[in-house]
Structure formats: structure tokens, C-alpha cells
Design a protein around this motif. Structure first.
Motif, PDB file in Angstrom:
ATOM      1  N   PRO A 299     -28.624  21.078  65.232  1.00  0.00           N
ATOM      2  CA  PRO A 299     -29.317  20.139  64.383  1.00  0.00           C
ATOM      3  C   PRO A 299     -28.395  19.303  63.574  1.00  0.00           C
ATOM      4  N   LEU A 300     -27.271  19.412  63.472  1.00  0.00           N
ATOM      5  CA  LEU A 300     -26.326  18.712  62.841  1.00  0.00           C
ATOM      6  C   LEU A 300     -25.722  17.821  63.698  1.00  0.00           C
ATOM      7  N   ALA A 301     -25.896  18.078  65.210  1.00  0.00           N
ATOM      8  CA  ALA A 301     -25.091  17.067  66.101  1.00  0.00           C
ATOM      9  C   ALA A 301     -25.584  15.719  66.002  1.00  0.00           C
ATOM     10  N   PRO A 302     -26.747  15.219  65.744  1.00  0.00           N
ATOM     11  CA  PRO A 302     -27.333  13.829  65.426  1.00  0.00           C
ATOM     12  C   PRO A 302     -26.532  13.372  64.540  1.00  0.00           C
ATOM     13  N   VAL A 303     -26.469  14.258  63.330  1.00  0.00           N
ATOM     14  CA  VAL A 303     -25.806  13.345  62.187  1.00  0.00           C
ATOM     15  C   VAL A 303     -24.261  13.222  62.381  1.00  0.00           C
ATOM     16  N   LEU A 304     -23.615  14.146  63.113  1.00  0.00           N
ATOM     17  CA  LEU A 304     -22.299  13.922  63.416  1.00  0.00           C
ATOM     18  C   LEU A 304     -22.140  12.716  64.482  1.00  0.00           C
ATOM     19  N   LEU A 305     -22.860  12.712  65.215  1.00  0.00           N
ATOM     20  CA  LEU A 305     -22.630  11.601  66.247  1.00  0.00           C
ATOM     21  C   LEU A 305     -23.093  10.481  65.895  1.00  0.00           C
ATOM     22  N   ASP A 306     -24.305  10.080  64.933  1.00  0.00           N
ATOM     23  CA  ASP A 306     -24.550   8.945  64.534  1.00  0.00           C
ATOM     24  C   ASP A 306     -23.788   8.089  63.291  1.00  0.00           C
ATOM     25  N   ARG A 307     -23.091   9.149  62.605  1.00  0.00           N
ATOM     26  CA  ARG A 307     -22.171   8.458  61.678  1.00  0.00           C
ATOM     27  C   ARG A 307     -20.755   8.416  62.133  1.00  0.00           C
ATOM     28  N   THR A 308     -20.211   7.317  61.639  1.00  0.00           N
ATOM     29  CA  THR A 308     -18.769   7.396  61.899  1.00  0.00           C
ATOM     30  C   THR A 308     -18.068   8.410  61.083  1.00  0.00           C
ATOM     31  N   ALA A 309     -18.336   8.812  60.236  1.00  0.00           N
ATOM     32  CA  ALA A 309     -17.901   9.835  59.242  1.00  0.00           C
ATOM     33  C   ALA A 309     -18.696  10.075  57.992  1.00  0.00           C
ATOM     34  N   LEU A 310     -18.988  11.391  57.699  1.00  0.00           N
ATOM     35  CA  LEU A 310     -19.791  11.646  56.462  1.00  0.00           C
ATOM     36  C   LEU A 310     -19.194  11.282  55.070  1.00  0.00           C
ATOM     37  N   ASP A 311     -18.060  11.327  55.228  1.00  0.00           N
ATOM     38  CA  ASP A 311     -17.020  10.896  53.981  1.00  0.00           C
ATOM     39  C   ASP A 311     -15.826  10.103  54.520  1.00  0.00           C
ATOM     40  N   PRO A 312     -15.522   9.184  53.667  1.00  0.00           N
ATOM     41  CA  PRO A 312     -14.524   8.328  54.236  1.00  0.00           C
ATOM     42  C   PRO A 312     -12.987   9.138  54.580  1.00  0.00           C
ATOM     43  N   GLN A 313     -13.062  10.233  53.678  1.00  0.00           N
ATOM     44  CA  GLN A 313     -11.823  10.761  53.805  1.00  0.00           C
ATOM     45  C   GLN A 313     -11.770  11.791  55.270  1.00  0.00           C
ATOM     46  N   LEU A 314     -12.770  11.517  55.802  1.00  0.00           N
ATOM     47  CA  LEU A 314     -12.963  12.665  57.206  1.00  0.00           C
ATOM     48  C   LEU A 314     -12.875  11.616  58.297  1.00  0.00           C
ATOM     49  N   THR A 315     -12.694  10.315  58.133  1.00  0.00           N
ATOM     50  CA  THR A 315     -12.369   9.514  59.197  1.00  0.00           C
ATOM     51  C   THR A 315     -11.081   9.758  59.966  1.00  0.00           C
ATOM     52  N   GLU A 316     -10.205  10.359  59.476  1.00  0.00           N
ATOM     53  CA  GLU A 316      -8.919  10.673  60.319  1.00  0.00           C
ATOM     54  C   GLU A 316      -9.176  11.889  61.207  1.00  0.00           C
ATOM     55  N   LEU A 317      -9.872  12.702  60.225  1.00  0.00           N
ATOM     56  CA  LEU A 317     -10.079  14.162  60.874  1.00  0.00           C
ATOM     57  C   LEU A 317     -10.954  14.013  62.181  1.00  0.00           C
ATOM     58  N   GLU A 318     -11.980  13.166  62.063  1.00  0.00           N
ATOM     59  CA  GLU A 318     -13.150  12.974  63.229  1.00  0.00           C
ATOM     60  C   GLU A 318     -12.029  12.381  64.362  1.00  0.00           C
ATOM     61  N   ALA A 319     -11.400  11.378  63.986  1.00  0.00           N
ATOM     62  CA  ALA A 319     -10.387  10.834  64.917  1.00  0.00           C
ATOM     63  C   ALA A 319      -9.418  11.832  65.728  1.00  0.00           C
ATOM     64  N   VAL A 320      -8.970  12.822  64.895  1.00  0.00           N
ATOM     65  CA  VAL A 320      -8.103  13.886  65.561  1.00  0.00           C
ATOM     66  C   VAL A 320      -8.921  14.604  66.591  1.00  0.00           C
ATOM     67  N   TYR A 321     -10.203  15.068  66.084  1.00  0.00           N
ATOM     68  CA  TYR A 321     -11.065  15.861  67.018  1.00  0.00           C
ATOM     69  C   TYR A 321     -11.186  14.987  68.535  1.00  0.00           C
ATOM     70  N   ILE A 322     -11.585  14.012  68.019  1.00  0.00           N
ATOM     71  CA  ILE A 322     -12.068  12.834  69.492  1.00  0.00           C
ATOM     72  C   ILE A 322     -10.861  12.893  70.250  1.00  0.00           C
ATOM     73  N   GLN A 323      -9.626  12.594  69.790  1.00  0.00           N
ATOM     74  CA  GLN A 323      -8.230  12.538  70.314  1.00  0.00           C
ATOM     75  C   GLN A 323      -8.084  13.641  71.037  1.00  0.00           C
ATOM     76  N   HIS A 324      -8.219  14.986  70.553  1.00  0.00           N
ATOM     77  CA  HIS A 324      -7.946  16.375  71.298  1.00  0.00           C
ATOM     78  C   HIS A 324      -8.925  16.373  72.497  1.00  0.00           C
ATOM     79  N   MET A 325     -10.111  16.101  72.221  1.00  0.00           N
ATOM     80  CA  MET A 325     -11.212  16.227  73.404  1.00  0.00           C
ATOM     81  C   MET A 325     -10.740  15.196  74.355  1.00  0.00           C
ATOM     82  N   SER A 326     -10.250  14.036  73.956  1.00  0.00           N
ATOM     83  CA  SER A 326      -9.951  13.026  75.257  1.00  0.00           C
ATOM     84  C   SER A 326      -8.538  13.480  75.860  1.00  0.00           C
ATOM     85  N   ASP A 327      -7.599  14.114  75.166  1.00  0.00           N
ATOM     86  CA  ASP A 327      -6.209  14.433  75.617  1.00  0.00           C
ATOM     87  C   ASP A 327      -6.508  15.672  76.638  1.00  0.00           C
TER      88      ASP A 327
END
Length: 192
Positions: A98-126
């Protein structure tokens, strides 16, 4: 009778519930009321609200990696069959949490997490790019597809596609959503 202090996992569970209920907004006062604890326990275990959110992200993506790992796929299948199964597992994981829609619809839950989310997406893309290269090496994917671009395209497309499917009314089944997303994925990779 005083309540026993909640541990780390109980804080994570309460925070996940608050994020789902609040559609991505988590007020510390609501969290502490729900969990029946002081903010001191949160800071003891996570250091900050951002630390708590980072732990939630970590748990979500760790579960996703496990659900879609090679060990979960049929070992004797061809590349396309394995990747279709991986896509179904990727979609099913998001539909089940149930957390997936929240994580997918928001760029980040907290501005400090923007970089962390980018790392996860980059890792999946790699990982997707490495997997596409493997399919090309096996001769099961066209060699004129750039693996790095295709990996980013597939992961970005799946994430946005899943978010769109989760907003659909009526909500499709995970299998229906996965089939809808597998078709453009296969087409983009030159799978007939």
C-alpha cells in the motif's frame, strides 16, 4: 500500566501506516500518538525524520530487489520469458504494497530523500542495462538497442506505468497491469 517502548520495527510499521493514511504526509505528532511513544524513540533509532523515511525507502527497495531477483525466475527459460516474469513480479510487488502509490506519485517524501531515490532508480536502471546486455550476448535481443538508454527507459516506464495503473478506476488486477506494461516493454526491446 506503562507501555513497553516500541522497537525499531514498530516505528517503521507505524510510520508506513501514517504515510499511507496521509498520502505521503507524515506528521511526527500523529506518528508518536499512533505508536504511543515519544519523539525521543524515533531519534534514538533513526536520528531524524529523514532517517526514518530513508529506512522505509530501504525496506521497500530491498523487498523489490528480492521479489525480482534472478533466483526468483525460471532458470531454464529464454531471456524474454524470464523478463516477462520479472516484469510481472515487479508489478505485483507494487500492487501488494500500500505504500507503493505514495512512493511512485511523489518525487520524494522529504527533500533530503531526493538523492536517495535517484540512487535507487539509477541502480535499477543499471541492473536493467546489464540484463539487456546479457540478452544481447545470448543473441536473444537486437544488438542495435543501446542497453543503457533502454534500461533507463524500461525502469522509468514501468515506474510511471505502475503509478498510472494504480490510479485507474476500476483498479486492474496485477496480472492485467503487468500485461499492459509488458507489451510496450517488449516492443521497446525488439522482442516479437
Amino acid at each position: 500500566m506503562a507501555r513497553a517502548p516500541l522497537g525499531r520495527q514498530q516505528l517503521l510499521d507505524a510510520a508506513r501506516d501514517e504515510l499511507v493514511r496521509g498520502n505521503g504526509v507524515m506528521e511526527l505528532s500523529a506518528l508518536t500518538r499512533r505508536a504511543g511513544l515519544s519523539t525521543g524513540a524515533l531519534y534514538h533509532h533513526f536520528g531524524s525524520k529523514s532517517g526514518l523515511l530513508a529506512a522505509i525507502y530501504d525496506a521497500f527497495y530491498k523487498g523489490l530487489r528480492h521479489a525480482t531477483a534472478d533466483a526468483q525466475l525460471p532458470a531454464d527459460a529464454d531471456w524474454a520469458t524470464r523478463e516477462r516474469d520479472r516484469t510481472y513480479r515487479f508489478v505485483a510487488y507494487h500492487f501488494a504494497d500500500p505504500l507503493a502509490p505514495v512512493l511512485l506519485d511523489r518525487t520524494a517524501l522529504d527533500p533530503q530523500l531526493t538523492e536517495l531515490e535517484a540512487v535507487y532508480i539509477q541502480h535499477m536502471s543499471d541492473n536493467a542495462a546489464a540484463n539487456i546486455r546479457h540478452g544481447q550476448t545470448l543473441g536473444q535481443l537486437p544488438t542495435d538497442v543501446d542497453p543503457d538508454s533502454a534500461g533507463a527507459f524500461v525502469i522509468g516506464g514501468l515506474r510511471h506505468g505502475i503509478a498510472q495503473q494504480l490510479r485507474s478506476t476500476p483498479l486492474p488486477s496485477p496480472d492485467q497491469a503487468a500485461e499492459r506494461l509488458w507489451r510496450p516493454t517488449a516492443a521497446s526491446l525488439g522482442i516479437v
